[in-house]
Design a protein around this motif. Structure first.
Motif, short mmCIF file in Angstrom:
data_model
loop_
_atom_site.label_atom_id
_atom_site.label_comp_id
_atom_site.label_asym_id
_atom_site.label_seq_id
_atom_site.Cartn_x
_atom_site.Cartn_y
_atom_site.Cartn_z
N ASP A 108 41.51 39.69 27.34
CA ASP A 108 40.43 39.10 28.13
C ASP A 108 40.92 38.37 29.38
OD1 ASP A 108 38.57 40.19 26.46
OD2 ASP A 108 38.23 38.36 25.31
N PRO A 109 41.92 37.48 29.30
CA PRO A 109 42.36 36.83 30.54
C PRO A 109 42.93 37.82 31.56
CG PRO A 109 43.17 35.64 28.62
CD PRO A 109 42.61 36.93 28.12
N THR A 110 43.60 38.87 31.08
CA THR A 110 44.12 39.89 31.98
C THR A 110 42.97 40.68 32.60
OG1 THR A 110 46.23 40.06 30.82
CG2 THR A 110 45.55 41.96 32.11
N GLY A 111 41.97 40.99 31.81
CA GLY A 111 40.80 41.68 32.34
C GLY A 111 40.11 40.88 33.43
N VAL A 112 39.97 39.59 33.20
CA VAL A 112 39.35 38.71 34.20
C VAL A 112 40.17 38.73 35.49
CG1 VAL A 112 38.86 36.29 34.76
CG2 VAL A 112 38.21 37.21 32.52
N ALA A 113 41.49 38.65 35.35
CA ALA A 113 42.37 38.64 36.54
C ALA A 113 42.30 39.96 37.30
CB ALA A 113 43.80 38.34 36.12
N MET A 114 42.24 41.07 36.58
CA MET A 114 42.16 42.37 37.27
C MET A 114 40.82 42.55 37.96
SD MET A 114 44.26 45.01 34.78
CE MET A 114 43.14 44.84 33.38
N SER A 115 39.75 42.10 37.31
CA SER A 115 38.43 42.18 37.94
C SER A 115 38.38 41.33 39.20
CB SER A 115 37.35 41.73 36.95
OG SER A 115 37.23 42.65 35.89
N ALA A 116 38.96 40.13 39.11
CA ALA A 116 38.98 39.24 40.28
C ALA A 116 39.76 39.85 41.44
CB ALA A 116 39.58 37.89 39.90
N ALA A 117 40.77 40.67 41.10
CA ALA A 117 41.57 41.33 42.13
C ALA A 117 40.91 42.60 42.65
CB ALA A 117 42.95 41.66 41.59
N GLY A 118 39.78 42.97 42.05
CA GLY A 118 39.04 44.15 42.51
C GLY A 118 39.66 45.48 42.12
N LEU A 119 40.43 45.49 41.03
CA LEU A 119 41.10 46.72 40.62
C LEU A 119 40.25 47.50 39.62
CD1 LEU A 119 44.78 45.47 40.14
CD2 LEU A 119 43.56 46.09 42.23
N SER A 120 40.40 48.81 39.65
CA SER A 120 39.64 49.65 38.71
C SER A 120 40.51 50.62 37.93
CB SER A 120 38.58 50.46 39.47
OG SER A 120 39.18 51.30 40.44
#
Length: 234
Positions: A108-120
């Protein structure tokens, strides 16, 4: 000063467990200053048992073994539980559903960080189960709309072998670092990977953001600990 107690399900590996303890205490001290560190309980499993369960695919046996340690953390007063291994999250969710104490899922924390970075679309390194199986990939896809792609079979074998034979024993070799970066560069070039999940909690000891400053790397261990400190100080 009252904090919530963070329970660490550790020993998988002892190297990762030591880094988690360091990350947690550094994060609390950074926020509170003075002599403040985290309130923690650590249940250390025998990595020899973990390795045997994982290698033979005995997830039921692993779950039973983990449950005895989780029960000890709950009985000891843990307010939240972290498992210091991406691999061991396969049996963990079902165990924690019955535990009565919240768990922070490592994805979950990694998912949040990747979403915040705009990665898909990102590459994922880890043990063979992490790369082969879907339990973490599904979490990233369904909760955060991030596709986690695995290396080739040959690359997976190299990554896994380096983890089990070197990183969990705190052996850091230049040749292994070069191999990891070679795989990451290929996935970026050929598969359009926008970043890399360090999906084993020892990998950051071998490669980190400084090695590829323009290719985002997500240290699951540090992100996990930061989320736990958020919870503990809330």
């Amino acid at each position: 000063m009252k904090q919530k107690t963070i329970g660490l399900l550790g020993g998988c590996s002892n190297v990762a467990t030591a880094e988690y303890y360091r990350f947690l205490n550094e994060a609390v001290n950074t926020r509170l200053g003075g002599w403040e560190i985290a309130e923690t309980l650590i249940a250390g499993m025998n990595f020899g048992n973990i390795e045997a369960f994982v290698r033979t695919g005995d997830w039921d046996g692993l779950g039973r073994y983990m449950k005895t340690k989780i029960d000890g953390l709950v009985a000891g007063g843990a307010d939240v539980i972290l498992c210091v291994s991406n691999t061991l999250h396969k049996p963990l969710e079902d165990l924690m559903d019955r535990g009565g104490v919240p768990m922070i899922h490592i994805a979950d924390p990694t998912g949040v960080a990747m979403s915040a970075a705009g990665l898909s679309k990102v590459a994922i390194f880890g043990t063979k189960p992490v790369m082969e199986m879907s339990y973490l990939k599904d979490q990233f896809q369904h909760r955060f709309e991030v596709q986690a792609i695995a290396p080739t079979e040959e690359e997976q074998c190299d990554i896994d072998q380096i983890i089990f034979d070197e990183l969990v024993k705190n052996k850091l070799k230049d040749t292994s670092k070069a191999r990891y970066l070679e795989i990451a560069d290929r996935m970026r070039r050929e598969e359009d990977a926008e970043g890399l999940i360090l999906g084993c909690t020892e990998i950051f000891l071998l490669i980190d953001q400084d090695d590829r400053p323009d290719f985002p790397m997500f240290n699951t261990a540090r992100l996990h600990c930061e989320a736990a400190v958020d919870f503990a100080l809330s």
